[in-house]
Design an enzyme around this catalytic site. Structure first.
Site, mmCIF file in Angstrom:
data_model
loop_
_atom_site.group_PDB
_atom_site.id
_atom_site.type_symbol
_atom_site.label_atom_id
_atom_site.label_comp_id
_atom_site.label_asym_id
_atom_site.label_seq_id
_atom_site.Cartn_x
_atom_site.Cartn_y
_atom_site.Cartn_z
ATOM 1 N N GLU A 53 -6.569 -8.056 -0.898
ATOM 2 C CA GLU A 53 -7.231 -7.969 0.410
ATOM 3 C C GLU A 53 -8.653 -7.586 0.172
ATOM 4 O O GLU A 53 -8.939 -6.527 -0.370
ATOM 5 C CB GLU A 53 -6.595 -6.878 1.283
ATOM 6 C CG GLU A 53 -5.314 -7.277 1.900
ATOM 7 C CD GLU A 53 -4.764 -6.187 2.815
ATOM 8 O OE1 GLU A 53 -5.536 -5.300 3.230
ATOM 9 O OE2 GLU A 53 -3.568 -6.243 3.090
ATOM 10 N N GLU A 72 0.820 -1.216 0.000
ATOM 11 C CA GLU A 72 0.000 0.000 0.000
ATOM 12 C C GLU A 72 0.859 1.273 0.000
ATOM 13 O O GLU A 72 0.510 2.258 0.630
ATOM 14 C CB GLU A 72 -0.989 -0.015 1.182
ATOM 15 C CG GLU A 72 -1.974 -1.161 1.088
ATOM 16 C CD GLU A 72 -3.208 -1.014 1.984
ATOM 17 O OE1 GLU A 72 -3.313 -0.001 2.685
ATOM 18 O OE2 GLU A 72 -4.062 -1.909 1.956
#
Ligand SMILES: *[C@@H]1O[C@H](CO)[C@@H](O)[C@H](O)[C@H]1NC(C)=O
Ligand SMILES: *[C@@H]1O[C@H](CO)[C@@H](O)[C@H](O)[C@H]1NC(C)=O
Ligand SMILES: *[C@@H]1O[C@H](CO)[C@@H](O)[C@H](O)[C@H]1NC(C)=O
Ligand SMILES: *[C@@H]1O[C@H](CO)[C@@H](O)[C@H](O)[C@H]1NC(C)=O
Ligand SMILES: *[C@@H]1O[C@H](CO)[C@@H](O)[C@H](O)[C@H]1NC(C)=O
Ligand SMILES: *[C@@H]1O[C@H](CO)[C@@H](O)[C@H](O)[C@H]1NC(C)=O
Ligand SMILES: *[C@@H]1O[C@H](CO)[C@@H](O)[C@H](O)[C@H]1NC(C)=O
Ligand SMILES: *[C@@H]1O[C@H](CO)[C@@H](O)[C@H](O)[C@H]1NC(C)=O
Ligand SMILES: *[C@@H]1O[C@H](CO)[C@@H](O)[C@H](O)[C@H]1NC(C)=O
Ligand SMILES: *[C@@H]1O[C@H](CO)[C@@H](O)[C@H](O)[C@H]1NC(C)=O
Length: 815
Positions: free
Chosen positions: A259, A187
């Site tokens: 995710e 991320e």
């Protein structure tokens, strides 16, 4: 796992390949990819994965968790790697117990599943300091997650260590192991734009990709949420609640959803988040249609397997049904041509896949308030409920609808262990020895300034003492003023606790102001600053300070409010940790036994801050997961037989928020901001139950629970429970549907309480029923009572005499 053909991508002749295999005599799996899928041993595959963070459970729990994940229709297990757990002090490693990463991957391999290795090493799992060790800060020139030699050297050293360990154990697919994908960084795309030096950020992320590729693991590397500035040799992937509208940057890489959040994590001031099974199923079906600090100890995340390892129904079963349908369509989804058609509205889309003579259809309805009727080429009409996706593997029959749950709903109940367990929790206690830190100023070192806490304590303890002394001619009263960056502060003057305060979640900076009495002569001011887990997310999160950095610490005139003495530059002495932490009081060592008072018939002080408590108990019989109910305690840490169960803080009550009162699966799910829904546990302690893994307990001998109570609480209210299915409920919409009910852990159904038609009022566990069907009740009672599970077909007969001729059949049983 089939024999390795070749790791090379070059178009070699088949004969040559066979020769290579014979020579190398390796058996492995080749992992490649194209625009539609991962290509495993030459075949395009749908890989459905689930996340198990190995240090969040025990090695004894792993096989069962992995088995249940597989039975739920998953192909792969993915996990982050937890750097600060593996390297708590520089070059001192821990690969034992819950940190035995090789054993974890071997368990995955033994279960016949694939694995996804998410090294990071920055990880975004709501883990202390994002997984980065606090000692990194001691290295000069260090800047986290930017292009600089100190950080890159440490990151490469750790990444290489993990890769080498797993290579040595032959864990990568090419070696015959389970790992089919590996991940570097995490991320970073989210924060790149927020960093001042974006060139250094860009150089860093490209360095990460180059360093990863140099590791030569033989499987592709991925980067999550790296949507801009994607290095060429990695696959960028999506994380989120919904990823159907997301597409990767390059046309030659598949759409991967790394995710997909089943719920949300819990913070000390927050209630429990729930994401409905209908909404997750909707988002997953949509994905396939479109190709494609202050965190509690509990990290349940409302996942299909709960934090105790129990199956969460109906989420688990509803997704298992979905996985099965998708798997049955693997070939057409990954090889077929596809065409999207908007139907009556742009909110209603049909996607038709065709391959040879077969076709498969998805119909999605994004309206959050109305069902739609869709007429197919065949002339048949299908009702698609609001906010749902129907899957028709042959474009004729609906095999699955994301809003129609066919699995039972289970209500988990916590049963107190036989009363004697509570009685056997006879507590003894020991005060925390604070005295040496109050007067004698021997700390680890002194400094004429107020230092930042993480850099000073290296995060080896939550606690850092700041102590100074102050000469005063006569008795006097002042206000002690302390400005701190948090997270929590206790102030003592001459050994007496004069104030305590913590910052609200996310606030950090606060001022304590408390009246203090000085005597004539030397006065001791001892400030105990405590962290509650370090910040783990956001641009430059590592720079967020903690503790009384810079202060000021002042004595303020009570009348005029002017500063009488500024102590900020006094001689402060520092000590990290509490005496009991050095003595390892939690281990209940033989040398310490005489220090405990109370015991079986003695009395113990309650609501006393800085107190150790200890009790022994018998392990509850059976297999059901064990939890400790810590309601009544203040804030502290709990251990069972020396194993840390985590920080507790049941005195911190969850907010009563907008989403506490309503729960409708329809519409976008959010975990932050406006529009929250489906929250539970509002106005209750954020966390009161602590899992005590069975492997921590000893059967037939006394087990020891030790509490370090920092804020003051009442341990006599602590109790142990086991957790299992209490009520099982299921519905059948149509005559002919099978209704299946099951208990858990060998418990049997003791009664069938409701069997009714029409609309049942209330919730599972407390249904009031609609039109009672005597026939259905008799049929379910006969088939289910005394059994661990049962299946009964919904028949026409159930309607007779019930008073309702249509509507859903609802059944509720007690385990
Ligand atoms: C998203 O998560 C759900 C629940 O864990 C799972 O069933 C589903 O397969 C996941 N989706 C994808 C695309 O992996
Ligand atoms: C860095 O930021 C500047 C200004 O915001 C922008 O013009 C430039 O393209 C960015 N560079 C990179 C490598 O992202
Ligand atoms: C269907 O509608 C969506 C808007 O919801 C639009 O983006 C898409 O291009 C439309 N698809 C077709 C095939 O017309
Ligand atoms: C498609 O169907 C036609 C007619 O039923 C048949 O002749 C043909 O062999 C089928 N093709 C495939 C690839 O199955
Ligand atoms: C699609 O559905 C959403 C949610 O019900 C609604 O807000 C939106 O207006 C709809 N769009 C169209 C084009 O009808
Ligand atoms: C869809 O069709 C059913 C009958 O098959 C009807 O009862 C229902 O009202 C229709 N719904 C809509 C939104 O038109
Ligand atoms: C408190 O400390 C913070 C962080 O060092 C600082 O930014 C702030 O100005 C201080 N506030 C007061 C009231 O002293
Ligand atoms: C001193 O400060 C307190 C609160 O910090 C305030 O209530 C009080 O009015 C102040 N007194 C004077 C004289 O300013
Ligand atoms: C403390 O020391 C700092 C740095 O030397 C200085 O800036 C500050 O003014 C001093 N504060 C007091 C109250 O003396
Ligand atoms: C505690 O008291 C009970 C009866 O009140 C007695 O039977 C028992 O022996 C006592 N235990 C201890 C350790 O003194």
């Amino acid at each position: 796992i089939r024999p390795l053909l070749a790791m090379e991508r070059a178009p070699l002749l088949p004969l040559l390949l066979l020769a290579a295999v014979a020579l190398a005599a390796v058996s492995g799996t080749e992992v490649a990819y194209n625009d539609r899928a991962l290509v495993i041993d030459g075949e395009r595959r749908i890989v459905i994965s689930g996340s198990i963070h190995y240090p969040r459970s025990t090695p004894e729990m792993w096989p069962d968790l992995i088995r249940k994940a597989k039975e739920g229709g998953l192909d792969a297990i993915e996990t982050y790697v937890f750097w600060n757990g593996h390297e708590p002090r520089r070059r001192e490693y821990n690969f034992e117990g819950s940190y035995d990463i090789v054993r974890f991957f071997k368990e995955i391999q033994d279960a016949g599943m694939y694995a996804i290795l998410r090294i990071g090493p920055y990880i975004c799992g709501e883990w202390n300091y994002g997984g980065l060790p606090a000692w990194l800060r001691e290295i000069s020139g260090m800047q986290f997650r930017m292009h600089n030699h100190p950080f890159e050297r440490e990151m490469e050293t750790f990444t290489t260590l993990i890769v080498d360990k797993l290579k040595e154990a032959k864990m990568f697919a090419g070696q015959g192991g389970p790992i089919i994908l590996s991940q570097i960084e995490n991320e970073y795309g989210n924060i790149m734009g927020k960093l001042n030096n974006n060139e250094s950020a860009s150089e860093y992320i490209h360095w990460c990709a180059a360093m990863a590729n140099k590791q030569n693991v033989g499987v592709p590397w991925i980067m999550c949420q790296q949507d801009d500035d994607v290095p060429s040799n990695v696959i960028n992937t999506c994380n989120g609640f919904y990823c159907h509208d997301w597409f990767p940057k390059r046309a030659d890489i598949p759409k991967i959803w790394t995710e997909n959040w089943t719920g949300w994590f819990k913070a000390w001031d927050k209630p429990d988040f729930h994401r409905s099974a209908e909404d997750i199923a909707f988002s997953v079906a949509m994905f396939f249609q479109k190709r494609g600090p202050y965190i509690t100890t509990s990290y349940d995340y409302d996942a299909p397997l709960d934090e105790y390892g129990n199956i969460r129904q109906p989420k688990y079963g509803h997704l298992k049904d979905l996985h099965n349908v998708l798997k049955s369509m693997e070939k057409i989804l990954l090889h077929g041509d596809y065409k999207d058609t908007n139907m009556s509205s742009t909110n209603v889309t049909m996607t038709k896949y065709t391959l040879d003579n077969s076709s498969a259809c998805f119909i999605s309805n994004k309206f959050d308030d109305k069902e739609v009727n869709v007429t197919l080429d065949t002339g048949a009409t299908h009702v698609v409920p609001a906010w749902s996706v129907s899957i028709l593997p042959d474009c004729k029959t609906v095999a699955y609808n994301s809003a129609k749950i066919k699995t039972q709903t289970s209500v988990m109940v916590k049963r107190p262990e036989v009363e004697t367990v509570r009685e056997s929790l006879a507590w003894s206690w020991m005060p925390v020895n604070l005295q040496p830190f109050m007067t004698d100023e021997k700390g680890n070192f002194r400094k004429n300034e107020l230092l930042e806490q993480i850099a000073t304590s290296g995060d080896q303890s939550d606690y850092l003492w700041y102590r100074t002394s102050f000469e005063h001619k006569e008795e006097a009263t002042y206000k002690l003023h302390v400005n701190t960056t948090g997270h929590e502060l206790y102030a003592f003057v001459n050994g007496k606790l004069v104030g305590k305060q913590h910052s609200p979640n996310g606030g950090f900076v606060f001022q304590m102001e408390t009246p203090v009495k000085l005597h004539s002569g030397k006065n001791y001011i001892s400030l105990l600053s405590a962290t509650i887990g370090l910040k783990n997310y956001g641009a430059l999160f590592e720079m967020m300070p903690a503790g009384i950095v810079g202060g000021p610490v002042k004595l303020v005139d009570t009348v005029t409010n002017t500063t009488a003495y500024d102590l900020s530059n006094s001689s402060w002495s520092y000590k990290a940790g509490l005496a009991g932490e050095y003595r390892e009081t939690h281990l209940d060592k033989a040398d310490d036994r005489s220090q405990w008072s109370g015991g079986l018939n003695g009395t113990i002080p309650v609501h006393r801050p800085f107190t150790w408590y200890k009790a022994t108990f018998e392990a509850p019989a059976g297999e059901e997961p064990v939890v400790a109910d810590l309601l009544g305690l203040g804030k502290g840490v709990v251990w069972v037989n020396g194993n840390n169960l985590g920080r507790y803080w049941p005195s911190y009550v969850a907010a009563d928020m907008g989403g506490c009162k309503q729960c409708d699966y329809r519409g976008t799910f959010k975990a932050e901001g406006d529009g929250l829904k489906c929250l539970t546990g509002c106005n209750e302690p954020s966390q009161r139950f602590y899992h005590v893994p069975r492997s921590f307990l000893k059967a037939g001998e006394p087990n020891t629970m030790v509490l370090f109570e920092e804020a003051g609480g009442d341990p006599t209210r602590v109790n142990l429970h086991t957790v299992a299915v209490g009520a099982a409920c299921a519905e059948a919409a149509e005559v002919g549907d099978q209704v299946a009910l099951a208990c858990s852990h060998g418990r049997t159904i003791s009664s069938v309480d409701v069997a009714s038609l029409g609309v049942a009022r209330g919730k599972c566990g407390a249904y009031e029923g609609g039109c009672e069907s005597k026939a259905a009740l008799a049929a379910f009672t006969a088939a289910c009572v005394g059994k661990e599970s049962c299946t009964v077909r919904h028949t026409e007969d159930f309607r007779a005499g019930s008073g309702c001729d249509s509507g859903v059949l609802t059944v509720q049983a007690t385990c």
